[in-house]
Design an enzyme around this catalytic site. Sequence first.
Site, PDB file in Angstrom:
ATOM      1  N   GLY A  42      16.354  -6.433  34.094  1.00  0.00           N
ATOM      2  CA  GLY A  42      17.668  -5.812  34.303  1.00  0.00           C
ATOM      3  C   GLY A  42      18.570  -6.095  33.117  1.00  0.00           C
ATOM      4  O   GLY A  42      18.124  -6.098  31.965  1.00  0.00           O
ATOM      5  N   GLU A  51       1.062   3.772  10.421  1.00  0.00           N
ATOM      6  CA  GLU A  51      -0.408   3.821  10.301  1.00  0.00           C
ATOM      7  C   GLU A  51      -1.027   4.933  11.167  1.00  0.00           C
ATOM      8  O   GLU A  51      -2.112   4.792  11.710  1.00  0.00           O
ATOM      9  CB  GLU A  51      -1.028   2.436  10.559  1.00  0.00           C
ATOM     10  N   SER A 111       2.609  12.387   7.810  1.00  0.00           N
ATOM     11  CA  SER A 111       1.363  12.634   8.544  1.00  0.00           C
ATOM     12  C   SER A 111       0.363  13.410   7.696  1.00  0.00           C
ATOM     13  O   SER A 111      -0.843  13.169   7.757  1.00  0.00           O
ATOM     14  CB  SER A 111       1.665  13.424   9.826  1.00  0.00           C
ATOM     15  N   ILE A 128       7.676   1.883   2.350  1.00  0.00           N
ATOM     16  CA  ILE A 128       6.520   1.065   1.974  1.00  0.00           C
ATOM     17  C   ILE A 128       6.705  -0.374   2.463  1.00  0.00           C
ATOM     18  O   ILE A 128       7.600  -1.091   1.993  1.00  0.00           O
ATOM     19  CB  ILE A 128       6.284   1.112   0.443  1.00  0.00           C
ATOM     20  N   PHE A 150       0.869  -1.177   0.000  1.00  0.00           N
ATOM     21  CA  PHE A 150       0.000   0.000   0.000  1.00  0.00           C
ATOM     22  C   PHE A 150       0.903   1.223   0.000  1.00  0.00           C
ATOM     23  O   PHE A 150       1.679   1.436   0.950  1.00  0.00           O
ATOM     24  CB  PHE A 150      -0.837  -0.086   1.285  1.00  0.00           C
ATOM     25  N   THR A 210       2.670   6.891   1.840  1.00  0.00           N
ATOM     26  CA  THR A 210       3.704   7.805   2.339  1.00  0.00           C
ATOM     27  C   THR A 210       4.726   8.177   1.263  1.00  0.00           C
ATOM     28  O   THR A 210       5.103   7.346   0.432  1.00  0.00           O
ATOM     29  CB  THR A 210       4.417   7.129   3.537  1.00  0.00           C
ATOM     30  N   PRO A 242       8.386  10.935   0.469  1.00  0.00           N
ATOM     31  CA  PRO A 242       9.439  11.668   1.177  1.00  0.00           C
ATOM     32  C   PRO A 242       8.916  12.979   1.768  1.00  0.00           C
ATOM     33  O   PRO A 242       9.298  13.371   2.863  1.00  0.00           O
ATOM     34  CB  PRO A 242      10.495  11.921   0.094  1.00  0.00           C
ATOM     35  N   ARG A 291      13.821 -15.636  39.034  1.00  0.00           N
ATOM     36  CA  ARG A 291      15.038 -14.883  39.412  1.00  0.00           C
ATOM     37  C   ARG A 291      15.056 -14.602  40.922  1.00  0.00           C
ATOM     38  O   ARG A 291      14.108 -14.022  41.460  1.00  0.00           O
ATOM     39  CB  ARG A 291      15.071 -13.564  38.634  1.00  0.00           C
TER      40      ARG A 291
HETATM   41  N1  COS Z   1     -13.015   7.391   6.848  1.00  0.00           N
HETATM   42  C1  COS Z   1     -13.629   7.923   5.783  1.00  0.00           C
HETATM   43  N2  COS Z   1     -13.346   9.150   5.303  1.00  0.00           N
HETATM   44  C2  COS Z   1     -12.428   9.869   5.968  1.00  0.00           C
HETATM   45  C3  COS Z   1     -11.750   9.369   7.100  1.00  0.00           C
HETATM   46  C4  COS Z   1     -12.086   8.083   7.536  1.00  0.00           C
HETATM   47  N3  COS Z   1     -11.479   7.545   8.600  1.00  0.00           N
HETATM   48  N4  COS Z   1     -10.894  10.311   7.537  1.00  0.00           N
HETATM   49  C5  COS Z   1     -11.034  11.362   6.725  1.00  0.00           C
HETATM   50  N5  COS Z   1     -11.952  11.087   5.766  1.00  0.00           N
HETATM   51  C6  COS Z   1     -12.423  11.977   4.704  1.00  0.00           C
HETATM   52  C7  COS Z   1     -13.063  13.198   5.342  1.00  0.00           C
HETATM   53  O1  COS Z   1     -14.413  12.952   5.632  1.00  0.00           O
HETATM   54  C8  COS Z   1     -12.887  14.249   4.280  1.00  0.00           C
HETATM   55  O2  COS Z   1     -13.877  14.068   3.268  1.00  0.00           O
HETATM   56  P1  COS Z   1     -14.689  15.343   2.721  1.00  0.00           P
HETATM   57  O3  COS Z   1     -13.643  16.246   2.141  1.00  0.00           O
HETATM   58  O4  COS Z   1     -15.619  14.743   1.701  1.00  0.00           O
HETATM   59  O5  COS Z   1     -15.367  15.933   3.914  1.00  0.00           O
HETATM   60  C9  COS Z   1     -11.559  13.876   3.630  1.00  0.00           C
HETATM   61  O6  COS Z   1     -11.328  12.490   3.936  1.00  0.00           O
HETATM   62  C10 COS Z   1     -10.420  14.721   4.180  1.00  0.00           C
HETATM   63  O7  COS Z   1     -10.366  14.534   5.581  1.00  0.00           O
HETATM   64  P2  COS Z   1      -9.659  15.570   6.559  1.00  0.00           P
HETATM   65  O8  COS Z   1     -10.209  16.930   6.298  1.00  0.00           O
HETATM   66  O9  COS Z   1      -9.768  15.034   7.951  1.00  0.00           O
HETATM   67  O10 COS Z   1      -8.157  15.495   6.027  1.00  0.00           O
HETATM   68  P3  COS Z   1      -6.848  16.207   6.576  1.00  0.00           P
HETATM   69  O11 COS Z   1      -5.968  16.420   5.418  1.00  0.00           O
HETATM   70  O12 COS Z   1      -7.183  17.370   7.443  1.00  0.00           O
HETATM   71  O13 COS Z   1      -6.110  15.158   7.550  1.00  0.00           O
HETATM   72  C11 COS Z   1      -5.413  13.207   8.674  1.00  0.00           C
HETATM   73  C12 COS Z   1      -6.449  13.954   7.821  1.00  0.00           C
HETATM   74  C13 COS Z   1      -4.328  14.067   9.289  1.00  0.00           C
HETATM   75  C14 COS Z   1      -6.218  12.544   9.755  1.00  0.00           C
HETATM   76  C15 COS Z   1      -4.822  12.195   7.693  1.00  0.00           C
HETATM   77  O14 COS Z   1      -4.013  12.837   6.757  1.00  0.00           O
HETATM   78  C16 COS Z   1      -4.053  11.091   8.368  1.00  0.00           C
HETATM   79  O15 COS Z   1      -4.648  10.124   8.880  1.00  0.00           O
HETATM   80  N6  COS Z   1      -2.704  11.197   8.351  1.00  0.00           N
HETATM   81  C17 COS Z   1      -1.867  10.129   8.798  1.00  0.00           C
HETATM   82  C18 COS Z   1      -1.499   9.284   7.633  1.00  0.00           C
HETATM   83  C19 COS Z   1      -1.045   7.958   8.058  1.00  0.00           C
HETATM   84  O16 COS Z   1      -1.629   7.307   8.908  1.00  0.00           O
HETATM   85  N7  COS Z   1       0.022   7.503   7.433  1.00  0.00           N
HETATM   86  C20 COS Z   1       0.547   6.228   7.742  1.00  0.00           C
HETATM   87  C21 COS Z   1       1.120   5.629   6.539  1.00  0.00           C
HETATM   88  S1  COS Z   1       0.142   4.431   5.840  1.00  0.00           S
HETATM   89  S2  COS Z   1       0.984   2.804   6.464  1.00  0.00           S
END
Ligand code: COS
Length: 385
Positions: free
Chosen positions: A342, A366, A133, A158, A124, A127, A129, A271
């Site tokens: 320890g 995640e 987040s 990845i 999947f 992410t 560079p 121990r």
């Molecule tokens: N389920 C369904 N839809 C979701 C959702 C969820 N859990 N979370 C967000 N959405 C949707 C929102 O509803 C929104 O849709 P609309 O624009 O139609 O309203 C859209 O996605 C954007 O959501 P949001 O405004 O919350 O996005 P942001 O950019 O503000 O940020 C975070 C969201 C920070 C929560 C997100 O980027 C995140 O989870 N970041 C971490 C990424 C991560 O976990 N990376 C790990 C690598 S993968 S192994």
Amino acid sequence: MSDNIDEESFAAFLDGMRRFVRERLVPAEQQVEEEDEVPDSIVMEMMNLGLFGIGIPPEYGGLGLTVAQEARLSIVLGEASAAFRFVFMPNVGLGSRSILISGTDAQKRAYLPRLATGALRACFCLTEPGSGSDAASLRTAARRDGDFYVINGSKRFISNAPRADIFVVMARTDAQSSSGAGISAIIVERGTPGLQVGPAEKKLGQRGAPIADVTFDDVRVPAENLIGGREGLGFSTAMKVLDAGRISVAASAVGMARRIIDEASRYAVQRTQFGQPIAKFQLIQAMLADSETEYLAGHALTLQAAETLSRGGDARNLAAAAKYFCSESVSRIADRAVQILGGAGYISGHPIERFYRDSRVLRIYEGTSQILQLVIARTMLKGFE
Ligand code: COS
């Protein structure tokens, strides 16, 4: 209970998994640590046990476990080294779930049966560079060119990329949009010209669970590989996949916690210092009691999140809370275990030393703990705005 496997059969399946963990996985942990690879014989056994298809519906050849059943299985598997779970989890969770949630019927038929057997391995690619987040800021671009998409960009850290046959890639199909709305999910098959997987990274922990960079240089894929057949579904698909993924990480943290507490308890009873087992000392008991309490709380919270998602409820808050609590608490539990053991717990080759390192990344991948705090707070505050 799922429509596919009744509770009694599932309980028997879990018993078999407990035996598999005890008799096959735990004895191979040190070998995995030394070789940075899960032996092929164990991968074959995982295929035969159906582990690659646990969450894929039976009509596509999987076991069709519910998210709640998957979580209970992850708790059991979490007692062994994290590398084992990583052999098949990217297929079950992140890779296949994207297709399951948003894919067209043709995409499901084309990929899910082979993902379910393990004949195909998925990864999947979210992410980058410059985008961790802040997932919605990703820059990998997919430009439509006739019946194809042409993908350019790079992905970072990845999981399973070195072993993957298909790459579920989150890419920006709308160059004008800088938000999640312009992102789509596209399936890219290994061997497509311009797709390159970098070497596996050397990491602090979780040896045997490879992560690598993936780069796309004018990679042409058929337009029918666009998941769901419609542009713009990628970000919400990724977020939904991550809800289930976070529950899965929480569950494996719970299993890890169980194993660490058991190892520390066994050591404390055996121990002897000051003429008696150190388990008799109240300061040791306090550490064990704190760990057990956190384990029990994490266990309950994880199952609550998993059951909510299984019933089709909105679990984004619960999934974030479960992953946040369980990943933070397993780090504390591992830290206390090192303290109880320890010097013995600080030496390479001891499971506690390995779990101490392996547990650290659970607070990062995640969704970092800080992002999960934001998700929880945002959902909470919505009702008051
Ligand atoms: N389920 C369904 N839809 C979701 C959702 C969820 N859990 N979370 C967000 N959405 C949707 C929102 O509803 C929104 O849709 P609309 O624009 O139609 O309203 C859209 O996605 C954007 O959501 P949001 O405004 O919350 O996005 P942001 O950019 O503000 O940020 C975070 C969201 C920070 C929560 C997100 O980027 C995140 O989870 N970041 C971490 C990424 C991560 O976990 N990376 C790990 C690598 S993968 S192994």
